[in-house]
Design a protein around this motif. Structure first.
Motif, PDB file in Angstrom:
ATOM      1  N   UNK A   1      57.809  72.527  59.555  1.00 14.02           N
ATOM      2  CA  UNK A   1      58.647  71.392  59.950  1.00 14.02           C
ATOM      3  C   UNK A   1      57.857  70.087  59.954  1.00 14.02           C
ATOM      4  N   UNK A   2      58.565  69.016  59.630  1.00 15.46           N
ATOM      5  CA  UNK A   2      57.974  67.687  59.742  1.00 15.46           C
ATOM      6  C   UNK A   2      57.041  67.277  58.631  1.00 15.46           C
ATOM      7  N   UNK A   3      56.963  68.062  57.565  1.00 21.30           N
ATOM      8  CA  UNK A   3      56.081  67.737  56.436  1.00 21.30           C
ATOM      9  C   UNK A   3      56.954  67.496  55.208  1.00 21.30           C
ATOM     10  N   UNK A   4      56.852  66.333  54.622  1.00 23.53           N
ATOM     11  CA  UNK A   4      57.733  65.975  53.510  1.00 23.53           C
ATOM     12  C   UNK A   4      57.467  66.812  52.272  1.00 23.53           C
ATOM     13  N   UNK A   5      56.220  66.951  51.897  1.00 24.22           N
ATOM     14  CA  UNK A   5      55.876  67.700  50.681  1.00 24.22           C
ATOM     15  C   UNK A   5      54.631  68.546  50.942  1.00 24.22           C
ATOM     16  N   UNK A   6      54.802  69.685  51.608  1.00 26.02           N
ATOM     17  CA  UNK A   6      53.633  70.486  51.990  1.00 26.02           C
ATOM     18  C   UNK A   6      52.998  71.200  50.810  1.00 26.02           C
ATOM     19  N   UNK A   7      51.765  71.622  51.001  1.00 25.50           N
ATOM     20  CA  UNK A   7      51.132  72.518  50.054  1.00 25.50           C
ATOM     21  C   UNK A   7      51.801  73.886  50.179  1.00 25.50           C
ATOM     22  N   UNK A   8      51.847  74.612  49.078  1.00 27.13           N
ATOM     23  CA  UNK A   8      52.439  75.950  49.108  1.00 27.13           C
ATOM     24  C   UNK A   8      51.722  76.834  50.120  1.00 27.13           C
ATOM     25  N   UNK A   9      50.409  76.686  50.236  1.00 26.80           N
ATOM     26  CA  UNK A   9      49.646  77.535  51.145  1.00 26.80           C
ATOM     27  C   UNK A   9      50.036  77.337  52.605  1.00 26.80           C
ATOM     28  N   UNK A  10      50.673  76.187  52.937  1.00 31.92           N
ATOM     29  CA  UNK A  10      51.094  75.924  54.309  1.00 31.92           C
ATOM     30  C   UNK A  10      52.467  76.515  54.617  1.00 31.92           C
ATOM     31  N   UNK A  11      53.142  77.045  53.601  1.00 30.97           N
ATOM     32  CA  UNK A  11      54.475  77.616  53.782  1.00 30.97           C
ATOM     33  C   UNK A  11      54.375  79.070  54.245  1.00 30.97           C
ATOM     34  N   UNK A  12      55.516  79.597  54.662  1.00 28.83           N
ATOM     35  CA  UNK A  12      55.627  81.011  55.002  1.00 28.83           C
ATOM     36  C   UNK A  12      56.518  81.705  53.977  1.00 28.83           C
ATOM     37  N   UNK A  13      56.331  82.998  53.814  1.00 28.70           N
ATOM     38  CA  UNK A  13      57.156  83.793  52.909  1.00 28.70           C
ATOM     39  C   UNK A  13      57.865  84.872  53.721  1.00 28.70           C
TER      40      UNK A  13
ATOM     41  N   UNK B   1      58.009  86.547  58.803  1.00 30.43           N
ATOM     42  CA  UNK B   1      57.561  85.378  58.049  1.00 30.43           C
ATOM     43  C   UNK B   1      56.030  85.384  58.066  1.00 30.43           C
ATOM     44  N   UNK B   2      55.416  85.468  56.892  1.00 31.63           N
ATOM     45  CA  UNK B   2      53.965  85.488  56.781  1.00 31.63           C
ATOM     46  C   UNK B   2      53.474  84.179  56.152  1.00 31.63           C
ATOM     47  N   UNK B   3      52.423  83.614  56.730  1.00 32.47           N
ATOM     48  CA  UNK B   3      51.829  82.416  56.150  1.00 32.47           C
ATOM     49  C   UNK B   3      51.187  82.745  54.804  1.00 32.47           C
ATOM     50  N   UNK B   4      51.411  81.865  53.826  1.00 29.85           N
ATOM     51  CA  UNK B   4      50.804  82.053  52.516  1.00 29.85           C
ATOM     52  C   UNK B   4      49.282  82.050  52.620  1.00 29.85           C
ATOM     53  N   UNK B   5      48.722  81.165  53.436  1.00 31.79           N
ATOM     54  CA  UNK B   5      47.264  81.118  53.512  1.00 31.79           C
ATOM     55  C   UNK B   5      46.681  82.393  54.121  1.00 31.79           C
ATOM     56  N   UNK B   6      47.480  83.129  54.916  1.00 35.24           N
ATOM     57  CA  UNK B   6      47.011  84.420  55.424  1.00 35.24           C
ATOM     58  C   UNK B   6      47.014  85.473  54.322  1.00 35.24           C
ATOM     59  N   UNK B   7      47.969  85.371  53.405  1.00 34.57           N
ATOM     60  CA  UNK B   7      48.021  86.316  52.285  1.00 34.57           C
ATOM     61  C   UNK B   7      46.858  86.113  51.326  1.00 34.57           C
ATOM     62  N   UNK B   8      46.372  84.878  51.230  1.00 34.14           N
ATOM     63  CA  UNK B   8      45.265  84.597  50.310  1.00 34.14           C
ATOM     64  C   UNK B   8      43.899  84.791  50.949  1.00 34.14           C
ATOM     65  N   UNK B   9      43.861  84.999  52.245  1.00 30.64           N
ATOM     66  CA  UNK B   9      42.595  85.133  52.964  1.00 30.64           C
ATOM     67  C   UNK B   9      41.914  86.454  52.590  1.00 30.64           C
ATOM     68  N   UNK B  10      40.705  86.359  52.073  1.00 32.69           N
ATOM     69  CA  UNK B  10      39.986  87.553  51.620  1.00 32.69           C
ATOM     70  C   UNK B  10      39.773  88.558  52.751  1.00 32.69           C
ATOM     71  N   UNK B  11      39.666  88.083  53.980  1.00 34.68           N
ATOM     72  CA  UNK B  11      39.426  88.995  55.104  1.00 34.68           C
ATOM     73  C   UNK B  11      40.627  89.892  55.393  1.00 34.68           C
ATOM     74  N   UNK B  12      41.783  89.547  54.838  1.00 33.62           N
ATOM     75  CA  UNK B  12      42.977  90.372  55.028  1.00 33.62           C
ATOM     76  C   UNK B  12      43.197  91.355  53.879  1.00 33.62           C
ATOM     77  N   UNK B  13      42.299  91.367  52.903  1.00 30.67           N
ATOM     78  CA  UNK B  13      42.427  92.267  51.756  1.00 30.67           C
ATOM     79  C   UNK B  13      41.808  93.624  52.076  1.00 30.67           C
ATOM     80  N   UNK B  14      42.355  94.652  51.468  1.00 28.99           N
ATOM     81  CA  UNK B  14      41.805  95.985  51.668  1.00 28.99           C
ATOM     82  C   UNK B  14      42.406  96.961  50.682  1.00 28.99           C
TER      83      UNK B  14
END
Length: 206
Positions: A46-58, A155-168
């Protein structure tokens, strides 16, 4: 795998996806297979006119346990098989999203693009062509369990999906067979298999 940078702004995403995967209208049902459509839905902060994709949730769902479902209990994107009454693949993804999560998408307003069609790789899985479409939801969009086929919604944050520490790796077991698949572990959930493939294709494109 190294962390995937997601440097695209949401306003640029339609052009990026069209350049990589083709325009939305280029998705045409495969006449040799049954067809399904799924929705990768981005919710901007909310409140961001044109956010980066990584700041969105999926939006993701956990499928309910069912002996009739080949993806029983797995994390997935909303979607399902195309019905004869659907106007097309895109319409099917919109309908299935509403039926499973209660989230109402407007195809004309909310469609961002598409991702390449894919087919399940397991020999025990149905021969089906799966078409992923990308949508933008409103910042305050809400989803809920709206079907017996769905156990929970997330709803998962995109930046959490890209975080290497969450990979396995995930050990898939059936009978006496064990196979290992790459996965993302986030909020006590495991995303692997077909859903993992779709998300990685999307993240690598943006």
């Amino acid at each position: 795998m190294a962390e995937i940078p997601v440097a695209t702004r949401l306003s640029r995403l339609p052009a990026v996806l069209a350049d990589r995967f083709g325009p939305v209208e280029s998705a045409v049902p495969d006449p040799r297979h049954r067809n399904a459509a799924i929705a990768l839905i981005l919710r901007p902060p909310p409140g961001v006119t044109d956010p980066m994709v990584r700041a969105c949730e999926v939006l993701a769902i956990q499928r309910a346990e069912s002996a009739r479902d080949p993806w029983s209990g797995q994390m997935a994107l909303p979607g399902g098989r195309v019905d004869d009454a659907d106007a097309g693949l895109l319409a099917a993804s919109v309908r299935e999203t509403r039926e499973e999560t209660g989230l109402r998408l407007d195809a004309a307003r909310d469609t961002v693009g598409r991702i390449e069609m894919l087919r399940p790789q397991g020999v025990r899985l149905p021969a089906i062509a799966i078409w992923p479409f990308v949508f933008r939801a409103e910042p305050g969009a809400a989803a809920r369990v709206n079907s017996r086929e769905v156990a929970s919604v997330h709803w998962f944050r995109i930046d959490a999906l890209t975080d290497e520490s969450n990979r396995g790796s995930y050990a898939w077991k059936q009978g006496g067979e064990v196979r290992w698949f790459p996965c993302v572990r986030i909020e006590d959930r495991v995303i692997w298999g077909l859903t993992y493939r779709v998300l990685m294709w999307f993240l690598e494109a943006v």
